[in-house]
Design a protein around this motif. Structure first.
Motif, PDB file in Angstrom:
ATOM      1  N   ALA A   1    -139.571 -22.811 -65.403  1.00 28.50           N
ATOM      2  CA  ALA A   1    -138.750 -22.109 -66.379  1.00 28.50           C
ATOM      3  C   ALA A   1    -139.568 -21.626 -67.568  1.00 28.50           C
ATOM      4  CB  ALA A   1    -137.624 -23.021 -66.860  1.00 28.50           C
ATOM      5  N   ARG A   2    -139.310 -20.386 -67.969  1.00 28.74           N
ATOM      6  CA  ARG A   2    -139.924 -19.830 -69.172  1.00 28.74           C
ATOM      7  C   ARG A   2    -139.305 -20.477 -70.407  1.00 28.74           C
ATOM      8  NH1 ARG A   2    -142.059 -14.371 -68.298  1.00 28.74           N
ATOM      9  NH2 ARG A   2    -141.734 -13.736 -66.124  1.00 28.74           N
ATOM     10  N   ASP A   3    -139.984 -20.288 -71.540  1.00 24.62           N
ATOM     11  CA  ASP A   3    -139.388 -20.715 -72.807  1.00 24.62           C
ATOM     12  C   ASP A   3    -138.252 -19.795 -73.208  1.00 24.62           C
ATOM     13  OD1 ASP A   3    -141.101 -22.859 -73.086  1.00 24.62           O
ATOM     14  OD2 ASP A   3    -142.575 -21.746 -74.259  1.00 24.62           O
ATOM     15  N   SER A   4    -138.303 -18.537 -72.755  1.00 18.07           N
ATOM     16  CA  SER A   4    -137.239 -17.590 -73.073  1.00 18.07           C
ATOM     17  C   SER A   4    -135.962 -17.965 -72.329  1.00 18.07           C
ATOM     18  CB  SER A   4    -137.670 -16.169 -72.697  1.00 18.07           C
ATOM     19  OG  SER A   4    -138.813 -15.777 -73.440  1.00 18.07           O
ATOM     20  N   ARG A   5    -134.825 -17.519 -72.860  1.00 16.39           N
ATOM     21  CA  ARG A   5    -133.531 -17.861 -72.296  1.00 16.39           C
ATOM     22  C   ARG A   5    -132.594 -16.655 -72.323  1.00 16.39           C
ATOM     23  NH1 ARG A   5    -135.968 -21.697 -71.022  1.00 16.39           N
ATOM     24  NH2 ARG A   5    -135.508 -23.920 -71.280  1.00 16.39           N
ATOM     25  N   ILE A   6    -131.576 -16.718 -71.470  1.00 16.68           N
ATOM     26  CA  ILE A   6    -130.449 -15.804 -71.572  1.00 16.68           C
ATOM     27  C   ILE A   6    -129.221 -16.636 -71.892  1.00 16.68           C
ATOM     28  CG2 ILE A   6    -128.881 -14.281 -70.292  1.00 16.68           C
ATOM     29  CD1 ILE A   6    -131.245 -13.178 -68.799  1.00 16.68           C
ATOM     30  N   TRP A   7    -128.508 -16.221 -72.933  1.00 14.40           N
ATOM     31  CA  TRP A   7    -127.276 -16.895 -73.310  1.00 14.40           C
ATOM     32  C   TRP A   7    -126.089 -16.006 -72.976  1.00 14.40           C
ATOM     33  CZ3 TRP A   7    -128.766 -18.754 -78.940  1.00 14.40           C
ATOM     34  CH2 TRP A   7    -129.666 -19.821 -78.841  1.00 14.40           C
TER      35      TRP A   7
ATOM     36  N   GLU B   1    -138.023 -15.140 -61.619  1.00 15.65           N
ATOM     37  CA  GLU B   1    -138.620 -14.933 -62.936  1.00 15.65           C
ATOM     38  C   GLU B   1    -138.697 -16.202 -63.777  1.00 15.65           C
ATOM     39  OE1 GLU B   1    -140.088 -12.345 -63.672  1.00 15.65           O
ATOM     40  OE2 GLU B   1    -139.297 -10.845 -62.278  1.00 15.65           O
ATOM     41  N   GLY B   2    -138.057 -17.275 -63.329  1.00 16.70           N
ATOM     42  CA  GLY B   2    -138.076 -18.510 -64.116  1.00 16.70           C
ATOM     43  C   GLY B   2    -137.249 -18.429 -65.376  1.00 16.70           C
ATOM     44  N   VAL B   3    -136.102 -17.773 -65.286  1.00 17.71           N
ATOM     45  CA  VAL B   3    -135.230 -17.585 -66.459  1.00 17.71           C
ATOM     46  C   VAL B   3    -133.990 -18.467 -66.317  1.00 17.71           C
ATOM     47  CG1 VAL B   3    -133.826 -15.968 -67.779  1.00 17.71           C
ATOM     48  CG2 VAL B   3    -136.034 -15.235 -66.847  1.00 17.71           C
TER      49      VAL B   3
ATOM     50  N   HIS C   1    -130.875 -15.146 -57.685  1.00 17.55           N
ATOM     51  CA  HIS C   1    -132.176 -15.056 -57.007  1.00 17.55           C
ATOM     52  C   HIS C   1    -133.231 -14.479 -57.944  1.00 17.55           C
ATOM     53  CE1 HIS C   1    -134.976 -14.457 -53.647  1.00 17.55           C
ATOM     54  NE2 HIS C   1    -135.234 -13.278 -54.193  1.00 17.55           N
ATOM     55  N   ASP C   2    -132.888 -13.395 -58.625  1.00 17.33           N
ATOM     56  CA  ASP C   2    -133.831 -12.754 -59.541  1.00 17.33           C
ATOM     57  C   ASP C   2    -134.252 -13.708 -60.652  1.00 17.33           C
ATOM     58  OD1 ASP C   2    -131.771 -10.960 -58.349  1.00 17.33           O
ATOM     59  OD2 ASP C   2    -133.083  -9.376 -59.116  1.00 17.33           O
TER      60      ASP C   2
END
Length: 268
Positions: free
Chosen positions: A104-110, A131-133, A126-127
């Protein structure tokens, strides 16, 4: 008496013009009569996808004499030895076989709530794993500013936020306009609730009912449609979503922009 020689049957009607059939091999450059010129990318569901020199894609039906090849009309047909089309994910992207989720990236989607998160996972899961999101529920845009401060944005630590009912003059738009952070991108859709971003036909209805003001939207929808409690209604909605084709365009564009923001494509 002069004799006449006829090579053709005078009673026969005019000959039909023969339109050659050309296999739609990837890379074949053709022109659509409307003026769009591009190379064949792929065939799907009775249509052909063309890509012009700027990388723009357009979809056209495989109709008789539907294209020009070197200035002459042709009918495109599937290539007999066309390679197998890569499997597609629910979002329409190329599916990665044997996928192991990226760290997982440090970035996130809320997103605003549990239903939003489940719908995004259904179509873009899947996407996001490629991308590790990670997608997390925000539980309301009212707390957005405080949550951003707690999160601590910065280079490589971006936030993408999906907001319901993001229209001019709404409470949501006023809260979003107050956000001033280059590491935060807020996108949204115009629908009252994420349910409404699902095409009515995909859940077996002609249109989403109009809910009277003052009545909670989900409860009003379930009452109008006889769907029982909201949790039961949501199961109907989610079950109707198989791919991005079941969603309204504003939601698709909003989520795609967020993914590109928190996991930008490689340059070059």
């Amino acid at each position: 008496m002069r004799s006449h020689s006829y090579n053709n049957d005078v009673l026969a009607g005019p000959r039909k013009r023969v339109i050659p059939e050309v296999p739609a091999e990837p890379g074949l450059v053709v022109e659509e009569p409307g003026g769009f010129c591009g190379a064949v990318v792929r065939l799907e569901h009775g249509t052909v996808v063309l890509e012009d020199r700027h990388g723009k894609h357009r979809v056209f039906p495989l109709s008789r004499a539907g294209f020009l090849l070197e200035g002459k009309p042709v009918t495109l047909v599937p290539a007999k030895s066309a390679p197998a089309k890569p499997a597609a994910s629910a979002s329409g992207s190329v599916k990665v076989a044997g996928l192991r989720a990226r760290t997982a990236r440090d970035s996130r989607i809320w997103v605003e709530g549990k239903h939003d998160a489940e719908l995004v996972e259904r179509v873009w899961g899947h996407d996001l794993r490629v991308e590790g999101v990670v997608v997390e529920p925000l539980d309301g845009v009212d707390v957005l500013a405080d949550r951003i401060e707690e999160f601590g944005t910065g280079p490589g630590r971006n936030l993408g936020v999906l907001v319901d009912h993001l229209v001019p003059g709404s409470k949501e738009s006023r809260l979003v306009e107050a956000i001033r952070d280059e590491h935060v991108l807020v996108t949204g859709h115009p629908y009252v609730d994420i349910w409404q971003a699902v095409k009515p036909a995909s859940v077996g209805i002609r249109a989403w009912p109009v809910v009277p003001k003052g009545l909670p939207w989900k409860e009003g929808i379930c009452a109008a449609l006889g769907w029982g409690e909201p949790y039961e209604g949501w199961q109907r909605v989610l079950a109707g979503v198989r791919s991005y084709r079941d969603l309204e365009t504003p939601l698709i564009g909003a989520v795609e922009r967020l993914i590109d923001f928190v996991a930008p494509p490689p340059e070059g």
